[in-house]
Design an enzyme around this catalytic site. Sequence first.
Site, short mmCIF file in Angstrom:
data_model
loop_
_atom_site.label_atom_id
_atom_site.label_comp_id
_atom_site.label_asym_id
_atom_site.label_seq_id
_atom_site.Cartn_x
_atom_site.Cartn_y
_atom_site.Cartn_z
N CYS A 1 0.62 -1.30 -0.16
CA CYS A 1 -0.05 0.02 0.21
C CYS A 1 0.75 1.08 0.02
O CYS A 1 0.53 2.19 -1.03
CB CYS A 1 -0.73 -0.05 1.29
SG CYS A 1 -1.99 -1.42 1.20
N HIS B 1 -2.13 6.36 4.66
CA HIS B 1 -1.10 5.46 4.61
C HIS B 1 0.37 5.95 4.11
O HIS B 1 1.08 5.14 3.68
CB HIS B 1 -1.73 4.08 3.71
CG HIS B 1 -0.93 2.80 4.37
ND1 HIS B 1 -1.00 1.70 3.64
CD2 HIS B 1 -0.26 2.47 5.47
CE1 HIS B 1 -0.53 0.55 4.33
NE2 HIS B 1 0.03 1.27 5.49
N ASP C 1 -4.96 -0.23 -5.79
CA ASP C 1 -3.54 0.30 -5.47
C ASP C 1 -2.61 -0.75 -5.50
O ASP C 1 -1.38 -0.52 -5.64
CB ASP C 1 -3.31 0.97 -4.16
CG ASP C 1 -3.66 0.06 -2.90
OD1 ASP C 1 -4.25 -1.06 -3.12
OD2 ASP C 1 -3.34 0.57 -1.89
N ASN C 2 -2.95 -2.08 -5.42
CA ASN C 2 -2.10 -3.39 -5.25
C ASN C 2 -2.44 -4.43 -6.00
O ASN C 2 -1.71 -4.81 -7.10
CB ASN C 2 -1.91 -3.72 -3.79
CG ASN C 2 -1.39 -2.84 -2.86
OD1 ASN C 2 -1.76 -2.98 -1.58
ND2 ASN C 2 -0.85 -1.75 -3.39
#
Length: 271
Positions: A39, A113, A259-260
Amino acid sequence: MGWGDLGCNGEPNRETPNLDQMAREGLIVSSMYTAAPLCSPSRASLLTGRLPIRNGFYSNNTAGRNVFLFLLLCLSAAYTPQNIVGGISDDEVLLPELLKEKGYTSGLVGKWHLGHQSQYLPRKHGFDFWFGSPNCHFGPYVDLVTPNIPVFLNDNMVGRYYDDFHIDRQHGISNMTQLYTDAAVDFINKVASKGPFFLLWAPDATHAPTYASEKYYGISRRGRYGNAVMELDAGVGTILDALKKQGVDKNTLVVFTSDNGAALVSKQDGE
């Protein structure tokens, strides 16, 4: 969230009608890659436009776990608010900071994050509004050394996951995605008539421990994870409807991305 979780990419249950409609009416970027498989570095790259090795958030990718470099401070640990002291550098220019120069109002709803201490929080880096958390909904924790992760409204903590924002890990139920959807719509309704705006909507519902609200509990053929994906898709639909109601849907660029990518960690909850 994985590439194969969407109907438009061949998922046979077709449980993502809003995202599938976006794909039909828009553009599918099928050769786009995230900057990192975890992340923090991927989000830092998304918001800075710079590779992880350049923006200070990077991974050695050992066994899917990571060692981060935060402002030249190396810590071999998973990135959680309780044991990481660094964050995004003031030298990095984030997307909302660029857009502010062009008169944009920027909001973040959901996960940040990129640092949990005050100097690293979103409103220090270009965002005008924030409702969400510095990290994911790990926990619950029951000791003072590792407290449950906080939830913020702008610069003020308004509670913590599990303590004040209920997440039922046993059954996979929480209304957090609904709260994030409501906050996104409220932001759009407040700013759409006042000028250009940027909204980063970053719910973490498909991240383990997986949850969905009671409305979506037990309705997916893919279990808890599927429930979370279905509610995420519904949130996208609600946000798109808000743009239409405000009359800005024809001149608003909407991008959906993970995002991943597919997180095998969800298997830990028996999903």
